[in-house]
Write a protein that holds these residues in place. Structure first.
Motif, mmCIF file in Angstrom:
data_model
loop_
_atom_site.group_PDB
_atom_site.id
_atom_site.type_symbol
_atom_site.label_atom_id
_atom_site.label_comp_id
_atom_site.label_asym_id
_atom_site.label_seq_id
_atom_site.Cartn_x
_atom_site.Cartn_y
_atom_site.Cartn_z
ATOM 1 N N VAL A 1 27.812 30.618 25.052
ATOM 2 C CA VAL A 1 26.948 30.975 23.923
ATOM 3 C C VAL A 1 27.703 31.830 22.908
ATOM 4 C CG1 VAL A 1 24.887 32.268 23.242
ATOM 5 C CG2 VAL A 1 24.822 30.791 25.266
ATOM 6 N N LEU A 2 28.439 32.825 23.412
ATOM 7 C CA LEU A 2 29.185 33.701 22.512
ATOM 8 C C LEU A 2 30.269 32.931 21.776
ATOM 9 C CD1 LEU A 2 29.557 36.959 24.659
ATOM 10 C CD2 LEU A 2 27.923 36.489 22.839
ATOM 11 N N THR B 1 30.083 29.294 14.778
ATOM 12 C CA THR B 1 29.031 29.001 13.787
ATOM 13 C C THR B 1 28.878 30.138 12.793
ATOM 14 O OG1 THR B 1 27.325 29.885 15.272
ATOM 15 C CG2 THR B 1 27.776 27.519 15.368
ATOM 16 N N ASN B 2 29.352 31.330 13.161
ATOM 17 C CA ASN B 2 29.229 32.498 12.295
ATOM 18 C C ASN B 2 30.472 32.688 11.422
ATOM 19 O OD1 ASN B 2 27.757 35.005 11.540
ATOM 20 N ND2 ASN B 2 29.556 35.998 12.410
ATOM 21 N N ASN C 1 22.363 25.416 27.068
ATOM 22 C CA ASN C 1 23.317 26.003 28.005
ATOM 23 C C ASN C 1 23.127 27.511 28.038
ATOM 24 O OD1 ASN C 1 25.616 27.026 29.325
ATOM 25 N ND2 ASN C 1 26.881 25.286 28.632
ATOM 26 N N GLN C 2 22.837 28.048 29.202
ATOM 27 C CA GLN C 2 22.560 29.486 29.315
ATOM 28 C C GLN C 2 23.787 30.302 29.744
ATOM 29 O OE1 GLN C 2 19.518 30.868 28.368
ATOM 30 N NE2 GLN C 2 19.403 28.777 27.555
ATOM 31 N N LEU D 1 31.706 41.220 20.546
ATOM 32 C CA LEU D 1 30.466 40.876 21.238
ATOM 33 C C LEU D 1 30.454 41.454 22.653
ATOM 34 C CD1 LEU D 1 30.162 37.195 19.985
ATOM 35 C CD2 LEU D 1 29.064 39.243 19.075
ATOM 36 N N LEU D 2 31.612 41.447 23.295
ATOM 37 C CA LEU D 2 31.701 42.087 24.603
ATOM 38 C C LEU D 2 31.437 43.586 24.485
ATOM 39 C CD1 LEU D 2 34.770 40.317 26.253
ATOM 40 C CD2 LEU D 2 32.350 39.990 26.773
ATOM 41 N N MET D 3 31.913 44.169 23.380
ATOM 42 C CA MET D 3 31.657 45.596 23.147
ATOM 43 C C MET D 3 30.159 45.840 23.062
ATOM 44 S SD MET D 3 32.706 48.732 22.405
ATOM 45 C CE MET D 3 34.317 48.807 21.648
#
Length: 383
Positions: free
Chosen positions: A8-9, A15-16, A2-3, A27-29
């Motif tokens: 993905v984020l 998972t992290n 899935n792209q 992540l948006l930052m």
């Protein structure tokens, strides 16, 4: 396979979970930094630090709050999606960043002026519509945020903003997912900027008959009187009861009859309680002595002067410039500790009357209680 980057984020965050904690905003930052000419993290983290540490503000906010507010102030979709932080949007945010930063600083200073602190505003998203209004509205050809904290002007604006904020906090409007609420606030404020005032009634109307209805009914008003000292909602209730408090002073929440008087050991020393177990139960009940019934807003000098003095002793001092009516009591009310029950009954009626006057009421209370309210008015002190 899935792209979709949002997906993905989201997967990456889950998972992290065993590593360094990351939120979607972090992540948006990272994505926004790529389009920011300069050090975006330093600019945003610097604002967060100043708002937290400056004694004129002292509010806890984070990067996610700043990023969402930037979307709101630049009239973007306020949802945390990757596409909302594309290059053109980030460039717009950076273009207006000095004004956004200045606006947020003045917004938090305004909140302190209105008597709020970090404890009393648990839902920080409730601040965003205020910042949006101050950023978008003008006064004397300047953005309103440049003038709102000038005590010589805009008192009615401050009162309207305070009323909306306190009602929203008490009704829990911004609890849970609030993106839809913010989007609706954004639209309502934007569509009424031509009024030249904070559109309080228009905001109320836009949420009528929804699960975010800001109007108060009879039962809810009565529960507000039971809120106790230390509850984050306490400041909001007292601010609605006393909107006329001078906004060039900071007010503390204090007990009128001192809390130490209600300790079990001290109660035993009162002869009028020894043969009356029902009275002991009333005096021991925190809903009576630790609630709005026995709380008031006092400025620093008043609070320091009162200390642990009894209410009767304190008000008898020659340099105390408060009357019974200032405390929402009748002029001939007895202020002795032995009259605490009557004190509560009298004050409860007037507190409810004040709240009815100073909030927006639901149709049910307007139609069902108007006659009773008029009867109360005939028998209560004028405040």
């Amino acid at each position: 396979e899935n792209q979709n980057l949002n997906h993905v984020l989201d997967i990456f965050i889950r998972t992290n979970s065993g590593g360094s904690q990351l939120e979607f905003a972090d992540l948006l930052m990272s994505i926004a930094v790529a389009s920011w000419d300069g050090d975006a993290r330093n600019d945003i983290d610097g604002l967060v630090k100043e708002v937290r540490q400056d004694v004129k503000m002292s509010f806890s906010i984070g990067r996610d709050w700043v990023l969402k507010t930037c979307l709101m102030l630049t009239d973007a979709d306020i949802k945390f999606r990757v596409q909302n932080f594309g290059q053109s949007r980030v460039e717009t945010i950076q273009k207006f960043w000095p004004k956004i930063r200045a606006c947020l600083i003045e917004t938090f200073k305004l909140l302190r002026l209105l008597g709020m602190d970090d404890h009393s505003i648990r839902a920080k998203n409730a601040i965003i519509p205020i910042a949006y209004y101050l950023f978008r509205q003008t006064a004397k050809n300047d953005p309103l945020y440049t003038r709102i904290n000038n005590l010589a002007y805009h008192r009615e604006e401050r009162l309207a903003i305070s009323k909306w904020l306190n009602m929203a906090l008490l009704k829990g409007v911004f609890g849970g997912q609030s993106d839809a609420i913010l989007a609706k606030m954004q639209s309502t404020i934007k569509n009424h900027l031509h009024l030249g005032r904070f559109p309080l009634q228009e905001i109320i109307s836009s949420f009528e008959n929804s699960n975010k209805d800001l109007r108060f009914d009879k039962d809810y008003l009565e529960t507000l009187i039971e809120i106790e000292h230390g509850d984050s909602r306490c400041r909001s209730v007292l601010s609605l009861i006393f909107p006329e408090m001078n906004d060039n002073q900071l007010f503390d929440i204090d007990h009128l009859h001192p809390r130490d008087s209600f300790k079990k050991g001290n109660l035993k020393e009162n002869s009028f309680l020894k043969a009356n177990p029902d009275k002991v139960d009333f005096y021991s009940n925190k809903k009576n002595w630790n609630s709005i019934l026995n709380l008031h807003l006092l400025n620093f000098s008043q609070n320091r002067q009162k200390g642990n003095k009894s209410l009767k002793e304190w008000l008898s001092l020659s340099d105390v410039c408060l009357r019974n009516t200032d405390l929402l009591l009748e002029m001939d009310s007895n202020l002795g500790f032995e009259d605490f029950e009557e004190f509560c009954k009298t004050r409860q009626k007037v507190l409810l009357r004040r709240l009815r006057k100073n909030v927006i009421l639901s149709p049910s209370i307007l139609s069902a209680d108007v006659d009773a309210l008029d009867e109360d008015d005939d028998n209560q002190v004028t405040v």
